[in-house]
Design an enzyme around this catalytic site. Structure first.
Site, PDB file in Angstrom:
ATOM      1  N   CYS A 244      35.986  45.041  49.880  1.00  0.00           N
ATOM      2  CA  CYS A 244      37.220  44.680  50.600  1.00  0.00           C
ATOM      3  C   CYS A 244      37.075  44.833  52.106  1.00  0.00           C
ATOM      4  O   CYS A 244      37.864  44.263  52.869  1.00  0.00           O
ATOM      5  CB  CYS A 244      38.379  45.535  50.124  1.00  0.00           C
ATOM      6  SG  CYS A 244      38.847  45.200  48.434  1.00  0.00           S
ATOM      7  N   ASN A 375      34.921  38.020  49.526  1.00  0.00           N
ATOM      8  CA  ASN A 375      34.620  39.122  48.610  1.00  0.00           C
ATOM      9  C   ASN A 375      35.168  38.820  47.217  1.00  0.00           C
ATOM     10  O   ASN A 375      34.577  38.060  46.477  1.00  0.00           O
ATOM     11  CB  ASN A 375      35.164  40.435  49.175  1.00  0.00           C
ATOM     12  CG  ASN A 375      35.007  41.583  48.198  1.00  0.00           C
ATOM     13  OD1 ASN A 375      33.986  41.666  47.521  1.00  0.00           O
ATOM     14  ND2 ASN A 375      35.997  42.427  48.072  1.00  0.00           N
ATOM     15  N   GLU A 376      36.347  39.373  46.877  1.00  0.00           N
ATOM     16  CA  GLU A 376      36.843  39.059  45.529  1.00  0.00           C
ATOM     17  C   GLU A 376      38.115  38.208  45.630  1.00  0.00           C
ATOM     18  O   GLU A 376      39.123  38.515  45.032  1.00  0.00           O
ATOM     19  CB  GLU A 376      37.023  40.323  44.688  1.00  0.00           C
ATOM     20  CG  GLU A 376      37.895  41.359  45.310  1.00  0.00           C
ATOM     21  CD  GLU A 376      38.004  42.647  44.485  1.00  0.00           C
ATOM     22  OE1 GLU A 376      37.154  42.933  43.638  1.00  0.00           O
ATOM     23  OE2 GLU A 376      38.973  43.373  44.722  1.00  0.00           O
TER      24      GLU A 376
END
Ligand code: AHR
Length: 659
Positions: A244, A375-376
Site C-alpha cells: 500500500c 499495488n492491489e
C-alpha cells in the site's frame, strides 16, 4: 465375522503404531513444467519500520530535521535530564530556501561552554555493540562566536557515556565533518549525546550515524544481519517498495521513486502511510527519509543475485483510504515515471536517467525485466489506467514483463472482475493477495489446478496465514501457520506452469515499532531472527529445482491433503538431484513408501526436517532456532524411499539421480 473384527483391530493397531501408510509414485521421465527462477521471491515494504529503523542502517531518527515536527527524535535540551542549565543554549529550526526537499536546518546557539546538550533517541533507541566502530557525519556552518568542538557520545539510560569522539567545526561554508566512535559497551537502548565546547551559533544538518560494518561496508548502507537473512533465501526476485505504500493514502503522499534517488540530503522526506493507519499501533514518528531509495534497492537486488520487481503507482491512491484518482487525461506524468524508471535501471549512461544511475556509482545497467503497475487496485478505474500504462511500456520496452493487480482478495466479485479483464487483455502476470486463516491454506492447495492454462501467469504476491484474523495484533508466526503455508506451497509448485512468482508478506517487523503481524523476519536494534515461516520459504527457495515432476498415490491421485499429507517434487537438472517435498499437517505419523519410475536413485538421501511439537510454537529472540531445519540421512534401497513423517512436519528429501 470374528476374522473381520480381528483385521479391523489389527489395522487400527498398525495405524496407531506405524501411522498412516502411503504408497507414492514419482515419474522422473517427464518434466511437467519448467520451474521459473523467479518462483520464490521477496516482498519488501516499508511497514513495521522495515526501512528506516530497520534494513537501512541509519541510527539517527530525523537526521535532517525534516519531519512534520522538525525536532521529533531530538530531545528538548532544556527539558531532559542531561540538561545542566536552562540558559545553556537553544536549538531552533530555520527554514531555508536552498532546496525544495532539504528545507530545514537546526540552528544551535551556545551560551555556556560544554553545558548545552542535544540528544537523538534513535529508532526506539540505538543498538550499540561493544568494540564496533560507528561513523558519524554532519553538515555544519559556523554562524558566529567561537564553538571550538562538537563532542559526540553514546549514552545509556542512566546517562553514562560509553564511547565518544569529536569534530572541530571551523568554516562558515557548509562543510561535511566526519568522525568515528568506538563503543566500549553493548547497549540495546542507547542515545547519541551532542555537546559543544565554546560559545556561539552554528547551523547543523544531516546528522548521521552508521555502524561501519554495514552490508558490503557501504557508507549509506544496509544492516548486515538483515541482508544476510535475505541473501540466504536465494530469492528469485525482490519486489519493492510495497504494498500500500506505493499508493499512499492520498496521491500527494504516494511513493515517488524520483524523490528517492540522487544525494541523500536532497531526498524529500515523506510521512509513512503506516504511521497512524492502525489505531492500536500508532507510530507517529514513522517517516520515510528514503536513504534506502530506488538506487539502493537495485543495488541490493544485484547484491543478493535476484531480479528486481519494482511496483509503481498507477494514478490511484489507496482504495481503502481516499481512493483519489488521477483523471485519465492527466495520467502522463505517472506513465512517464514508469518509463523513466526503466531508463534509470536499464538505459545507457547517455540517457537522462541512465546518467543519474551512473552518477550514483553504477554505470552498468541493472537489467530490470519486470515492472508492476499499481499495488492491489481493483475495479474498472484500475483497468482503464492499467491499459494506458501497458500501451506506453510495451511500445517503448516490449521486452519488459508487466505485473498487474487482482485486488486485495483471492476470490469474490472484485477478483473475478479483474481476472476476467486480465485474461481478455492478455496480461503477462497477475498479482494475487491472500491473508487467510491457516486452514484456508491447507484447504486450497488445489487452487491453481483448475486455472486456465492459456490465461495470464500468476504471481502469488502477498500471502501469509493469519492465526487470529487479518492484520490482528494478536497474530503469531506460529508453527501451525508456517506448516499450513508449506502445505499450500506444494500447490504453487505443482502448478509451476502458471505460477511463476510467489512471496510471503510482509517481510520485516521491528519488534518495538511494528504495525502489522505476522511477518517473515523480526528484529530489534541488536539482533534478528527468521520465523518458522521464514524457514519454510527458505526450504522451498533453496530447493526450487528446474523441472516439475509428478508425484501421486498408486491410484494416480495427486497428493493434496488426503489424511493431512501434501507433496510436490522437482528435479534439479543442474545438480542432478530430486527434491521431494512432503508435508504432514496431521497429528499422526505418516509412513511413506516412494517408488521412482524411469530413473535410478543414489543410495542415500538427505533429509531436511522442519517440525515442532506444538502448533502454537514460535521462534523468538531468546530461541531463534527453535523451529529451524535439521538435517539427517536415510538409505535408499532398490530405488525405493521409505520414511516416516512425524506429526506436524515438513520434510524435503534430497536425492541424487544416477545417470
Ligand atoms: O502486507 C501488508 C499490506 O497488505 C500491503 O501493503 C497491502 O498490499 C496488503 O493489503
Amino acid at each position: 465375522m470374528k476374522k473381520i473384527i480381528i483385521s479391523i483391530i489389527l489395522f487400527i493397531f498398525a495405524n496407531i503404531v506405524y501411522g498412516q501408510f502411503n504408497k507414492l509414485v514419482v515419474d522422473a521421465s517427464i518434466s511437467k513444467a519448467k520451474i521459473q527462477p523467479t518462483m520464490y521471491g521477496i516482498f519488501f515494504e516499508d511497514i513495521n519500520f522495515a526501512a528506516d529503523g530497520g534494513l537501512y542502517a541509519e541510527m539517527i531518527k530525523n537526521r535532517g530535521f525534516e519531519f512534520e515536527e522538525p525536532m521529533m527524535g531530538w530531545l528538548e535540551p532544556n527539558t531532559n535530564r542531561f540538561s545542566l542549565n536552562k540558559n545553556s543554549g537553544d536549538a531552533e529550526i530555520i527554514k531555508t530556501q536552498d532546496s525544495k526537499s532539504n528545507r530545514n536546518i537546526c540552528r544551535v546557539s551556545i551560551n555556556n561552554d560544554k553545558r548545552y546538550v542535544l540528544l537523538n533517541e534513535g529508532f526506539r533507541g540505538m543498538g550499540i555493540k561493544k568494540d564496533a566502530l560507528y561513523r558519524l557525519s554532519l553538515n555544519a556552518s559556523v554562524q558566529s562566536g567561537d564553538i571550538r568542538k562538537i563532542n559526540f557520545a553514546f549514552v545509556n539510560k542512566d546517562g553514562k557515556e560509553f564511547g565518544n569522539s569529536s569534530i572541530m567545526p571551523d568554516r562558515k561554508n557548509w562543510t561535511t565533518y566526519t568522525t568515528k566512535l568506538k563503543a566500549t559497551a553493548t547497549e540495546a537502548n542507547a542515545k547519541l549525546k551532542i555537546t559543544f565546547e565554546g560559545t556561539g551559533v552554528i547551523d547543523l544538518d544531516m546528522i548521521s550515524l552508521f555502524l561501519e560494518d554495514t552490508w558490503k561496508g557501504r557508507k549509506n548502507g544496509l544492516r548486515k544481519d538483515l541482508v544476510q537473512l535475505l541473501y540466504d533465501l536465494k530469492p528469485g526476485f525482490l519486489r519493492f517498495p510495497g504494498g500500500c505504500i506505493v499508493e499512499g493514502r492520498t496521491l500527494a503522499k504516494r511513493y515517488q521513486w524520483k524523490n528517492t534517488v540522487g544525494p541523500v540530503e536532497d531526498r524529500t522526506v515523506l510521512i509513512n502511510r503506516w504511521n497512524t493507519e492502525f489505531k492500536h499501533r500508532l507510530t507517529p514518528d514513522y517517516f520515510q527519509n528514503f536513504g534506502l531509495g530506488f538506487f539502493e534497492y537495485f543495488q541490493l537486488a544485484e547484491d543478493i543475485g535476484t531480479e528486481p520487481l519494482p511496483i509503481l503507482n498507477c494514478g490511484m491512491a489507496c482504495q481503502f483510504n481516499t481512493a483519489e484518482l488521477v483523471p485519465l487525461d492527466k495520467l502522463d506524468p505517472y506513465v512517464q515515471d514508469a518509463l523513466d524508471l526503466i531508463e534509470f535501471a536499464n538505459g545507457p549512461v547517455s540517457s537522462k536517467w541512465g546518467k543519474v544511475r551512473r552518477d550514483m556509482g553504477h554505470p552498468k545497467p541493472f537489467n530490470m525485466k519486470y515492472i508492476g503497475i499499481g499495488n492491489e487496485q481493483w475495479g474498472q478505474q484500475y483497468i482503464d489506467r492499467y491499459k494506458i500504462f501497458v500501451k506506453a511500456i510495451k511500445t517503448k520496452y516490449p521486452g519488459i514483463k508487466i505485473v498487474s493487480a487482482a485486488g486485495p482478495y483471492p476470490d469474490g466479485e472484485l477478483f473475478d472482475y479483474a481476472m476476467d479483464k486480465m485474461k481478455k487483455l492478455y496480461a503477462d502476470i497477475v498479482d494475487e493477495h491472500y491473508y487467510k486463516p491457516p486452514e484456508w491454506f491447507r484447504e486450497n492447495t488445489t487452487r491453481y489446478d483448475s486455472y486456465d492454462r492459456n490465461g495470464p501467469k500468476i504471481f502469488a504476491g502477498e500471502y501469509a496465514a493469519q492465526s487470529v484474523a487479518i492484520a490482528s495484533p494478536d497474530n503469531k508466526n506460529n508453527w501451525e501457520c508456517a506448516l499450513s503455508e508449506a502445505a499450500f506451497m506444494t500447490g504453487l509448485e505443482r502448478n509451476a506452469d502458471i505460477v511463476v512468482m510467489s512471496s510471503y508478506a510482509p517481510l520485516f517487523a521491528n519488534a518495538n515499532a511494528w504495525q502489522w503481524t505476522p511477518d517473515l523476519i523480526w528484529f530489534n536494534n541488536l539482533s534478528s531472527y527468521g520465523t518458522p515461516n521464514y524457514y519454510v520459504q527458505k526450504m522451498y527457495s533453496t530447493h526450487r529445482g528446474t523441472d516439475l515432476l509428478s508425484i501421486s498415490f498408486e491410484d494416480g491421485k495427486t497428493v493434496t491433503g488426503q489424511n493431512g499429507l501434501y507433496s510436490s517434487v522437482v528435479k534439479d537438472s543442474d545438480s542432478g538431484e530430486l527434491f521431494i517435498k512432503l508435508v504432514n499437517t496431521s497429528g499422526k505419523l505418516q509412513q511413506v513408501f516412494i517408488e521412482l519410475e524411469n530413473q535410478k536413485l543414489a543410495d542415500k538421501a538427505d533429509v531436511l526436517k522442519l517440525t515442532s511439537e506444538n502448533l502454537s510454537d514460535v521462534n523468538s529472540f531468546d530461541n531463534p532456532n527453535k523451529i529451524s531445519p535439521v538435517e539427517s540421512q536415510i538409505n535408499v534401497e532398490n530405488n525405493h524411499i521409505k520414511t516416516g513423517i512425524e506429526p506436524y512436519t515438513f520434510l524435503i528429501l534430497k536425492i541424487g539421480l544416477k545417470q
